[in-house]
Design a protein around this motif. Structure first.
Motif, PDB file in Angstrom:
ATOM      1  N   ILE B 130       0.852  -1.201   0.000  1.00 26.30           N
ATOM      2  CA  ILE B 130       0.000   0.000   0.000  1.00 26.30           C
ATOM      3  C   ILE B 130       0.881   1.242   0.000  1.00 26.30           C
ATOM      4  O   ILE B 130       0.635   2.199  -0.740  1.00 26.30           O
ATOM      5  CB  ILE B 130      -0.932  -0.013   1.235  1.00 26.30           C
ATOM      6  N   HIS B 131       1.949   1.224   0.805  1.00 23.46           N
ATOM      7  CA  HIS B 131       2.849   2.388   0.847  1.00 23.46           C
ATOM      8  C   HIS B 131       3.568   2.568  -0.491  1.00 23.46           C
ATOM      9  O   HIS B 131       3.797   3.695  -0.919  1.00 23.46           O
ATOM     10  CB  HIS B 131       3.854   2.238   1.994  1.00 23.46           C
ATOM     11  N   VAL B 132       3.910   1.468  -1.136  1.00 22.35           N
ATOM     12  CA  VAL B 132       4.554   1.576  -2.455  1.00 22.35           C
ATOM     13  C   VAL B 132       3.608   2.257  -3.437  1.00 22.35           C
ATOM     14  O   VAL B 132       4.002   3.153  -4.196  1.00 22.35           O
ATOM     15  CB  VAL B 132       4.969   0.179  -2.977  1.00 22.35           C
ATOM     16  N   ARG B 133       2.347   1.818  -3.397  1.00 26.55           N
ATOM     17  CA  ARG B 133       1.381   2.413  -4.333  1.00 26.55           C
ATOM     18  C   ARG B 133       1.155   3.889  -4.026  1.00 26.55           C
ATOM     19  O   ARG B 133       1.022   4.718  -4.934  1.00 26.55           O
ATOM     20  CB  ARG B 133       0.058   1.632  -4.284  1.00 26.55           C
ATOM     21  N   LEU B 134       1.111   4.224  -2.730  1.00 24.88           N
ATOM     22  CA  LEU B 134       0.930   5.638  -2.360  1.00 24.88           C
ATOM     23  C   LEU B 134       2.129   6.466  -2.823  1.00 24.88           C
ATOM     24  O   LEU B 134       1.974   7.583  -3.334  1.00 24.88           O
ATOM     25  CB  LEU B 134       0.755   5.772  -0.839  1.00 24.88           C
ATOM     26  N   ALA B 167       8.390   4.411   4.493  1.00 30.85           N
ATOM     27  CA  ALA B 167       7.496   3.487   5.195  1.00 30.85           C
ATOM     28  C   ALA B 167       7.476   2.130   4.490  1.00 30.85           C
ATOM     29  O   ALA B 167       7.528   1.075   5.132  1.00 30.85           O
ATOM     30  CB  ALA B 167       6.093   4.073   5.258  1.00 30.85           C
ATOM     31  N   ALA B 168       7.421   2.161   3.152  1.00 24.36           N
ATOM     32  CA  ALA B 168       7.395   0.904   2.393  1.00 24.36           C
ATOM     33  C   ALA B 168       8.685   0.127   2.615  1.00 24.36           C
ATOM     34  O   ALA B 168       8.678  -1.098   2.815  1.00 24.36           O
ATOM     35  CB  ALA B 168       7.190   1.200   0.908  1.00 24.36           C
ATOM     36  N   LEU B 169       9.798   0.863   2.610  1.00 19.44           N
ATOM     37  CA  LEU B 169      11.110   0.233   2.803  1.00 19.44           C
ATOM     38  C   LEU B 169      11.212  -0.412   4.181  1.00 19.44           C
ATOM     39  O   LEU B 169      11.700  -1.539   4.332  1.00 19.44           O
ATOM     40  CB  LEU B 169      12.188   1.305   2.637  1.00 19.44           C
TER      41      LEU B 169
END
Lengths: 189, 274
Positions: B130-134, B167-169
């Motif tokens: 989800i964070h990657v997409r954001l 956040a994604a990382l």
């Protein structure tokens, strides 16, 4: 309850029951033709219960809902759990009827066009309308036992399965229900 | 009372089989005292005959429409067990658990714990995606703002992009694709961006961007940016919330995002001490 004991208790032939079992298995696997044949066997009896409890208008609609519920839940039906497919279906039907009664106040109607036929009662005639209204006044379990046993024509074992009661309890409810009907009809005469 | 109920039932069965009530009384099978009940039972059975069920074919025809509707799909959920059986199963499970503990089988609980760990990891992975997409949406917004003459929004978008990427990382997501898009799309969008804004974006994104070539970016107030109307407008999610731009204002140190890195999550602790 094994198939053999069910044959004895329901009085139906083993061949019929084995055939029914095969139909159930096929219908549970998604065979709609088998499901149709299965429902055809019970159609009149299921309708009769719905008719007595809801009246003719709602009875057929409810039957549609019942068929759908049975179709969806049939894969979870287990013979080993006590038994009777008819008992299982009538248990679902009873719940659906009770649900409809909760949602709206259902007024029981007399039979269509019934011209006050009479019941022979020790040389006296008693209106069947009285019989129906007396039936409606019974406690719910006694009323349901009498409807399932006498109007629908289920065996004691099937009624027991539909109501989640023992056979002896069903017989007792039946006796008490008929005694109460006798008393109330005696008062009405 | 029981014998009376049984006697009544026996008579009912005989009547249903076609026997006559008077004959039963004559044979002594039906007690005289049961006669009234049996009469009423007979009346109820006769009433049932008056109920005409609609034709099955008509009912089935109406029903078959519903049968082939998607709503008729079987749920697959099991029927609730009858109460006595349910209680028995629960009781059996409780006994099995106690016996298992007494037999020293408790260490096997770690198998269940592994399953829980896997479920938690799966959940974290979904959150990372989800964070990657954001972040991807923020990048699209950023590039769109830079090309579309809304450079004032760009630093806030760059910070939002950096935050989502961090956040994604931290949740273990693969951000290589995102980083590649940043390297490919942002520098070209910065070419006609006013120098001040461009340098702020560079400091926010840090080493995510390749080193800047000398002097390509537009100097001054950014009036030239209005000429760069051939840029691609942002096609990111319009519903994606814009960040308010309260991120870190520290200068870049060359280490990527200037935002403090999110603390890495500790390993999943065992739920039950073994």
């Amino acid at each position: 309850m094994g198939t053999r004991s069910r044959v004895q208790s329901t009085g139906r032939s083993a061949q019929v029951l084995y055939h029914e079992r095969a139909l159930v298995e096929q219908a549970a696997a998604g065979d709609t033709d088998a499901f149709e044949r299965l429902m055809k066997r019970y159609h009149d009896r299921l309708y009769r219960y719905a008719h007595v409890r809801l009246g003719p208008q709602d009875a057929e609609d409810l039957l549609q809902d019942l068929y759908l519920a049975v179709w969806q839940e049939l894969p979870s039906f287990r013979w080993e759990r006590g038994g009777s497919l008819s008992g299982w279906m009538f248990a679902i039907l009873r719940n659906m009827v009770a649900d409809r009664h909760r949602r709206k106040r259902v007024v029981l109607v007399p039979l269509d066009g019934a011209a006050e036929p009479s019941v022979e009662f020790e040389q006296d005639a008693v209106s069947e309308r009285y019989l129906r209204s007396a039936l409606d006044e019974l406690p719910a379990r006694q009323r349901d036992v009498l409807i399932l046993r006498l109007l629908v024509g289920l065996t004691t074992a099937e009624v027991a399965s539909a109501m989640g009661r023992s056979e002896s309890r069903v017989k007792d409810l039946q006796r008490r229900g008929l005694s109460k009907l006798r008393r109330s009809m005696g008062e009405q005469r | 009372m029981r014998s009376r109920a049984d006697a009544l039932e026996r008579c009912l069965v005989r009547l249903q089989a076609g026997d006559d009530l008077e004959e039963l009384e004559r044979k002594g099978i039906a007690e005289r005292s049961l006669a009234r009940e049996l009469s009423i039972a007979g009346a109820l059975r006769r009433e049932a005959v008056l109920i005409d069920a609609p034709s099955f074919d008509r009912t089935w025809e109406r029903f078959s429409v519903r049968l082939h509707h998607p709503a008729a799909t079987r749920s697959g959920r099991p029927m609730p067990a009858a109460p006595p059986s349910g209680r028995l199963v629960a009781f059996g499970a409780a006994v099995a658990l106690i016996v298992g503990i007494l037999m020293g089988l408790l260490p096997r609980v770690h198998l269940a714990q592994d399953a829980v760990d896997r479920a938690v990891k799966t959940s974290l992975s979904q959150e990372a995606q989800i964070h990657v997409r954001l972040a991807d949406a923020r990048l699209t917004d950023l590039v769109g703002a830079l090309h579309g003459g809304e450079q004032a929004d760009a630093p806030a978008l760059a910070r939002a992009l950096s935050m989502e990427r961090s956040a994604a990382l931290a949740l273990g997501a693969d951000v290589a694709g995102l980083d590649r898009r940043i390297r490919e799309e942002v520098p070209s969008a910065l070419v006609r961006t006013p120098r001040g804004i461009a340098s702020r974006i560079r400091s926010i994104l840090g080493t995510l961007l390749p080193p800047a070539a000398d002097g390509p970016e537009a100097p001054g107030s950014g009036s030239s940016s209005s000429k760069s109307g051939n840029g691609t407008p942002g096609n990111g999610s319009p519903s994606a919330p814009r960040q308010p731009g309260k991120g870190s204002r520290q200068p870049g140190s060359g280490g990527g995002s200037l935002l403090p890195p999110l603390p890495s999550l500790p390993p999943l602790a065992p739920l039950i001490p073994v």
